[in-house]
Design an enzyme around this catalytic site. Structure first.
Site, PDB file in Angstrom:
ATOM      1  N   TYR A 168       1.018  -1.215  -0.033  1.00  0.00           N
ATOM      2  CA  TYR A 168      -0.154  -0.062   0.123  1.00  0.00           C
ATOM      3  C   TYR A 168       0.542   0.848  -0.003  1.00  0.00           C
ATOM      4  O   TYR A 168      -0.050   2.396  -0.540  1.00  0.00           O
ATOM      5  CB  TYR A 168      -0.954  -0.234   1.399  1.00  0.00           C
ATOM      6  N   ASP A 185      -3.058 -17.833  -0.201  1.00  0.00           N
ATOM      7  CA  ASP A 185      -4.045 -18.679  -1.499  1.00  0.00           C
ATOM      8  C   ASP A 185      -4.858 -19.949  -0.270  1.00  0.00           C
ATOM      9  O   ASP A 185      -6.186 -19.699  -0.092  1.00  0.00           O
ATOM     10  CB  ASP A 185      -3.910 -18.421  -2.408  1.00  0.00           C
ATOM     11  N   ASP A 192     -11.825  -9.164   4.805  1.00  0.00           N
ATOM     12  CA  ASP A 192     -13.813  -8.638   3.920  1.00  0.00           C
ATOM     13  C   ASP A 192     -14.433 -10.288   3.915  1.00  0.00           C
ATOM     14  O   ASP A 192     -15.460 -10.628   4.451  1.00  0.00           O
ATOM     15  CB  ASP A 192     -13.165  -8.238   2.853  1.00  0.00           C
TER      16      ASP A 192
HETATM   17  C1  IPM Z   1     -10.038  -1.281   4.556  1.00  0.00           C
HETATM   18  C2  IPM Z   1     -10.792  -0.447   2.963  1.00  0.00           C
HETATM   19  C3  IPM Z   1      -9.246   0.147   3.055  1.00  0.00           C
HETATM   20  C4  IPM Z   1      -8.156  -0.853   3.457  1.00  0.00           C
HETATM   21  C5  IPM Z   1      -9.822   1.647   1.443  1.00  0.00           C
HETATM   22  C6  IPM Z   1     -11.487   1.872   1.724  1.00  0.00           C
HETATM   23  C7  IPM Z   1      -8.400   2.318   1.213  1.00  0.00           C
HETATM   24  O1  IPM Z   1     -10.725  -1.643   1.567  1.00  0.00           O
HETATM   25  O2  IPM Z   1     -10.076  -0.767   5.267  1.00  0.00           O
HETATM   26  O3  IPM Z   1     -10.751  -2.482   4.532  1.00  0.00           O
HETATM   27  O4  IPM Z   1      -7.778  -0.602   1.560  1.00  0.00           O
HETATM   28  O5  IPM Z   1      -7.220  -0.877   3.618  1.00  0.00           O
HETATM   29 MG    MG Z   2     -10.725  -3.361   2.516  1.00  0.00          MG
END
Ligand code: IPM
Ligand code: MG
Length: 358
Positions: A141, A224, A252
């Protein structure tokens, strides 16, 4: 000295859910006789519209002064065409980086009342309680160099750098080992060490540290496989520690095991225990402004704030108990309502939690 809390409602459903979390703050402030000073500032797309920057100087200055920050969500299609440096997400990443909030704690807990809301079989997710510890201020990132360039064949190519220093790995691993000590005593470090040198180093450093935590059982898993195991048999995990991008993706997936991402809070901490607390869900532009969003992730984020920054586990538990009591009463926002169940509004859900706090 009052405890300084900065609210950053942000975009989309952010302001709606933060409103409810703010009511909860008011209520526990009264009940526990706290001296809270609660202030609001701009971040994300609205900040860009009003000030020309997704992270205005003033917001950053106030964030630095705050003990804790409660954030809603940022972004939306309105800003899709905006250049990368000015995108709402840059505001979020900028505040994480500026405050050095490297430790992102993302619990995924299945509330038994919502077992039916998961897309997985009830027996696979019943009593699920895992914690993902995601490194938040490094990795791909933030790695340099990055960008889009024209190569020698005259073709455009995009590139990013996936980099972690030993000290960055060590400090997040320490948080994860300590979390495992306080929970089920098991830590799984997730990497892609069969392909990427950076995560082979990650694995080596985490392995070296295990000797200092004899009470924690350390395992390693390739990312994975971890994605597969999370949906196959998620209860095998207690604490997962991983880098920024893998943590983004796996958290997620983990959130969906619990039925709705609308239930999941998170904490992002720095070395001084200053924290930013935010729901894991995004700005949900499709339902913004309708008063139907689930405020529980924002409210549970406020609970985490009391636990981690203010060291008030008792207040955190009081809020969490109120959420459970509200679910027990059968209140459901649309995202967690089962077939045939009627849904309450964001405000009704918030009010019910406030009432349950007593
Ligand atoms: C999260 C989100 C963020 C990330 C985005 C909105 C930049 O997806 O907090 O998980 O990728 O960290
Ligand atoms: Mg996210």
């Amino acid at each position: 000295m009052p405890e300084k809390i900065l609210l950053l409602p942000g975009d989309g459903i952010g302001p709606e859910v933060i409103d409810e979390a703010a009511r909860v703050l008011d209520r526990v402030g009264e009940k526990f006789d706290l001296d809270l000073s609660v202030d609001t500032a701009l971040l994300g797309g609205r900040a860009l519209d009003e000030t020309g920057s997704p992270l205005p100087e003033e917001t950053l200055a106030r964030a630095r002064m705050a003990d804790a920050i409660l954030l809603g969500a940022v972004g939306g299609p309105k800003w899709d065409g905006v250049e990368r440096e000015l995108r709402p997400e840059k505001g979020l990443l900028g505040i994480r980086k500026s405050l050095d909030l490297f430790a992102n704690l993302r619990p995924a807990i299945l509330y038994s009342q919502l077992a039916g809301a998961s897309t997985l079989k009830p027996e696979v997710v019943a009593d699920l309680d895992i914690l993902i510890v995601r490194e938040l201020t490094g990795g791909i990132y933030f790695g340099e160099p990055r960008g889009v360039r024209t190569n020698e064949r005259g073709e455009r190519e995009g590139y990013n750098t996936y980099v972690y220093s030993e000290s960055e790995i060590r400090r997040i691993a320490r948080v994860a080992f300590e979390a495992a000590q306080k929970r089920g005593g098991r830590l799984c470090s997730v990497d892609k060490s069969n392909v990427l040198e950076v995560t082979a180093l990650w694995k080596e450093v985490v392995t070296d540290m295990a000797a200092g935590y004899p009470d924690v059982e350390l395992s390693h898993m390739l990312v994975d496989n971890a994605a597969m195991q999370l949906v196959r048999a998620p209860k095998q995990f207690d604490v997962i520690v991983t880098g920024n991008m893998f943590g983004d993706i796996l958290s997620d997936a983990a959130s969906m095991l619990t039925g709705s991402i609308g239930m999941l809070p998170s904490a992002s901490l720095n070395a001084g225990n200053q924290g930013m607390y935010e729901p894991c869900h995004g700005s949900a532009p499709d339902i913004a402004g309708q008063g139907v969003a689930n405020p529980l992730a924002a409210i549970l984020s406020a609970a985490m704030m009391f636990r981690y920054t203010f060291n008030r586990g008792d207040i955190a538990e009081c809020i969490e108990r109120a959420v459970v009591a509200t679910l027990d009463r059968g209140l459901r926002t649309a995202d967690i309502a089962g077939e045939g169940e009627s849904a309450v509004s964001t405000r009704e859900m918030g009010e019910a939690v406030v009432a349950a706090i007593g």
